[in-house]
Scaffold this active site. Structure first.
Site, short mmCIF file in Angstrom:
data_model
loop_
_atom_site.label_atom_id
_atom_site.label_comp_id
_atom_site.label_asym_id
_atom_site.label_seq_id
_atom_site.Cartn_x
_atom_site.Cartn_y
_atom_site.Cartn_z
CE LYS A 3 -3.49 2.42 2.94
NZ LYS A 3 -4.26 2.06 4.13
CD GLU A 57 10.12 -6.14 6.37
OE1 GLU A 57 9.72 -4.85 5.88
OE2 GLU A 57 10.25 -6.19 7.56
N GLY A 69 -4.29 -1.84 6.11
CA GLY A 69 -3.45 -3.04 5.50
C GLY A 69 -4.19 -4.32 6.06
NE ARG A 70 -4.89 -3.47 12.31
CZ ARG A 70 -4.32 -2.47 12.39
NH1 ARG A 70 -3.19 -2.23 11.43
NH2 ARG A 70 -4.62 -1.38 13.20
CD GLU A 90 -0.43 -4.36 12.64
OE1 GLU A 90 0.88 -4.51 12.66
OE2 GLU A 90 -1.07 -4.31 11.36
CG HIS A 146 -2.30 -35.42 18.67
ND1 HIS A 146 -2.10 -36.61 18.91
CD2 HIS A 146 -3.14 -35.21 18.14
CE1 HIS A 146 -3.30 -37.39 18.70
NE2 HIS A 146 -4.26 -36.53 18.00
CE LYS A 200 7.36 -0.90 9.83
NZ LYS A 200 6.20 -0.07 9.04
C1 G6Q Z 1 -1.58 -3.60 8.56
C2 G6Q Z 1 -0.28 -2.83 8.70
C3 G6Q Z 1 0.97 -3.60 8.13
C4 G6Q Z 1 1.05 -3.49 6.66
C5 G6Q Z 1 2.33 -3.83 6.25
C6 G6Q Z 1 2.78 -3.96 4.60
O1 G6Q Z 1 -2.57 -3.20 9.05
O2 G6Q Z 1 -0.57 -1.59 8.11
O3 G6Q Z 1 0.93 -4.88 8.50
O4 G6Q Z 1 0.12 -4.16 5.94
O5 G6Q Z 1 3.32 -3.24 7.01
O6 G6Q Z 1 2.62 -2.49 4.41
P1 G6Q Z 1 2.61 -2.21 2.82
O7 G6Q Z 1 1.30 -2.80 2.24
O8 G6Q Z 1 2.54 -0.71 3.05
O9 G6Q Z 1 3.77 -2.62 2.33
#
Ligand code: G6Q
Length: 539
Positions: free
Chosen positions: A209, A215, A266-267, A353, A384, A499
């Site tokens: 996003k 990463e 994002g989540r 989160e 188990h 971070k």
């Molecule tokens: C979710 C967070 C986080 C995000 C990641 C990836 O709610 O904001 O998990 O989705 O850090 O972010 P980008 O999509 O910006 O790479």
């Protein structure tokens, strides 16, 4: 919209506190009867919730309903769906955004937030065109062959939800299409995926996003290098899903580009293009719409005020009861379905989160518990492994079981007169009852205290529709709890500090020859010292 007030200022809070001194005893044979099993159940959008095995009675349920009414949770939920700016902390700099993940699936009737839903429809059209171009052979690889594989590169919200959904629905995958995921910046994650893949027939869906995530950008380069080394043009294979205006919003670099809008966290983004492009490729456009349909139906069901007719709200209230009044620290989410093998991991992010917060929406500290630790694995594997502690450990762990009446694939067999699916569901029901009832025994080692509260969610089968409904059920549960705790469930400031420190260490690593003499102070100096002690500096 109802005022956002702290949980402990609502009148029903005191009532519930008083009720928590005498909770129903599930080990009492007169309590857990077939009548109770029959009456303590609820239904929304294809899911039954059986909750007779929770430590509640009519007075507690009435007080929980009062808590929901006094906290204005349904008003807040409706305001959220209509586009209220809820991702904010009053009087402090914050993300200050609308929260409109529900608009991603509000495409089947009169939408709550027409502008956002319109943008979703435009992206769905772009996706349908892309999938059609693949099907009609208008989009092929360099040799005119169809694409068979897709690598989704993304992390956090751009990985967990989409991955959980793909794994849940892989049984419905289109013939000859396979998805792979790269999330971790550990090079072994990406290199293991690349090993053995025919890159010439592979699409790469880079999802970020922000378009700035370390990463994801690193992994994009890792994969790109492999394509270039194989003599392939990345621009013919790479897709992007990103925010408008982000550094990745550069359509010339990608075969196709899709947008995720600012108002989708994002989540909460699995039903946006973040999940849509990959799920559409794997399952087909129709199945992706079915996921949206199920989610939309659950979103609508979650508008019901009466908690006994609203499964997400009821589950949220039972969670508040266990967390704030019975003081349980963790919540186990235990799906009896192999397809849901990564669903708990997704919920772990979505819940922890969102609700792992300790200041309220006015920026004031909170003096009651918020989100629990969420964890779990699919049953019966968990039985188990860690169920010993759930049955006889000193910590009482509330559980949410998830099960289905039928499995996904054909070919189940009879062994000793029962199918494997019957063995699975028998174990599911048995665990729910055993945790609640416990067992008297003279031998202390064979004694089970019982009174381990749990609920059971059940649907007929894990399908695209029911998966969408289940996802939306938990999203709504999480935001209802956030409303009651009076926290902002939509930001994630807590992930920033680590971070920032990591990027300083990377600066040191990038220039470590010059930094060898570094004599700074504070955190930087400590970080540099730790790197040396841990043996991570080049000598
Ligand atoms: C979710 C967070 C986080 C995000 C990641 C990836 O709610 O904001 O998990 O989705 O850090 O972010 P980008 O999509 O910006 O790479």
């Amino acid at each position: 919209m109802a005022p956002s007030t702290d949980l402990d200022t609502l009148p029903a809070f005191a009532t519930l506190q008083a009720l928590s001194h005498q909770v129903p005893d599930l080990t009492d044979p007169a309590l857990l009867t077939p009548d109770r099993l029959q009456s303590l159940r609820s239904h929304s959008a294809g899911f039954d919730l059986f909750y007779a095995t929770q430590r509640v009675d009519e007075s507690i349920l009435a007080a929980l309903q009062a808590l929901a009414d006094q906290g204005g949770v349904i008003e807040q939920f409706l305001a959220m769906k209509k586009g209220a700016v809820m991702n904010r902390i009053e009087g402090w700099p914050s993300e200050n955004r609308q929260v409109l993940h529900t608009a991603c699936r509000d495409v089947f009737g009169a939408p709550h937030a027409p502008e956002a839903t319109g943008q979703t429809e435009a992206e769905l059209k772009k996706l349908a065109d892309f999938l059609d171009d693949l099907d009609q052979g208008r989009l092929t690889n360099e040799q005119g062959q169809p694409f068979t594989d897709m690598i989704q590169v993304g992390i956090g919200g751009s990985d967990l939800g989409p991955r959980a959904l793909y794994l849940a629905l892989a049984a419905y995958s289109r013939q000859g299409r396979q998805i792979h995921f790269i999330a971790n910046v550990d090079p072994d994650d990406g290199l293991a995926v690349l090993k053995g893949l025919d890159l010439s027939r592979t699409l790469v869906n880079v999802v970020s996003k922000s378009g700035t995530t370390l990463e994801t950008l690193t992994n994009e380069e890792l994969v790109k290098a492999a394509f270039i080394q194989a003599g392939l043009d990345p621009a013919r294979h790479f897709l992007a899903v990103t925010g408008q205006g982000s550094p990745m919003d550069d359509p010339a670099k990608y075969l196709r580009s899709f947008y995720i809008y600012d108002y989708i966290g994002g989540r909460y983004s699995a039903t946006s293009m973040v999940g849509g492009v990959m799920l559409g490729f794997a399952l087909g456009a129709e199945n992706f719409r079915e996921i949206l349909h199920g989610a939309r139906d659950m979103d609508r069901a979650a508008e019901e005020r009466e908690s006994r007719r609203n499964v997400p709200l009821l589950l949220a209230l039972l969670g508040i009861w266990n967390r704030n009044f019975l003081h349980r620290e963790t919540l186990a989410i235990l799906p009896y379905s192999q397809g849901l093998c990564r669903f708990t991991a997704h919920l772990q992010q979505c819940d922890m989160e969102s609700n792992g917060k300790s200041c309220n929406r006015q920026g004031k500290p909170l003096f009651y518990q918020t989100g629990p630790v969420v964890w779990g694995e699919p049953g019966t594997n968990g039985q188990h492994a860690f169920y010993q502690l759930m049955h006889q450990g000193t910590a009482v762990i509330p559980a949410e079981f998830i099960g289905f009446r039928a499995n996904q694939y054909d070919g189940d067999i009879l062994v000793k007169k029962t199918t494997s699916q019957e063995k699975l569901t028998a174990n599911l029901l048995a665990q729910s009852l055993a945790l609640a009832l416990g067992r008297q025994h003279d031998n202390p080692n064979r004694f089970f205290a019982g009174n381990r509260p749990n609920s059971l969610l059940m649907a007929d089968r894990l399908t695209p529709y029911s998966m969408g409904a289940l996802l939306a059920l938990y999203e709504a549960k999480i935001v209802f709890q956030g409303f009651l705790w009076n926290i902002n469930s939509f930001d994630q400031e807590g992930v920033q500090l680590g971070k920032i420190l990591a990027s300083r260490l990377l600066d040191h690593m990038a220039g470590q020859q010059e930094d060898a003499q570094y004599d700074g102070s504070g955190t930087d100096a400590l970080g540099w010292a730790l790197m040396q002690i841990a043996g991570l500096t080049k000598s």
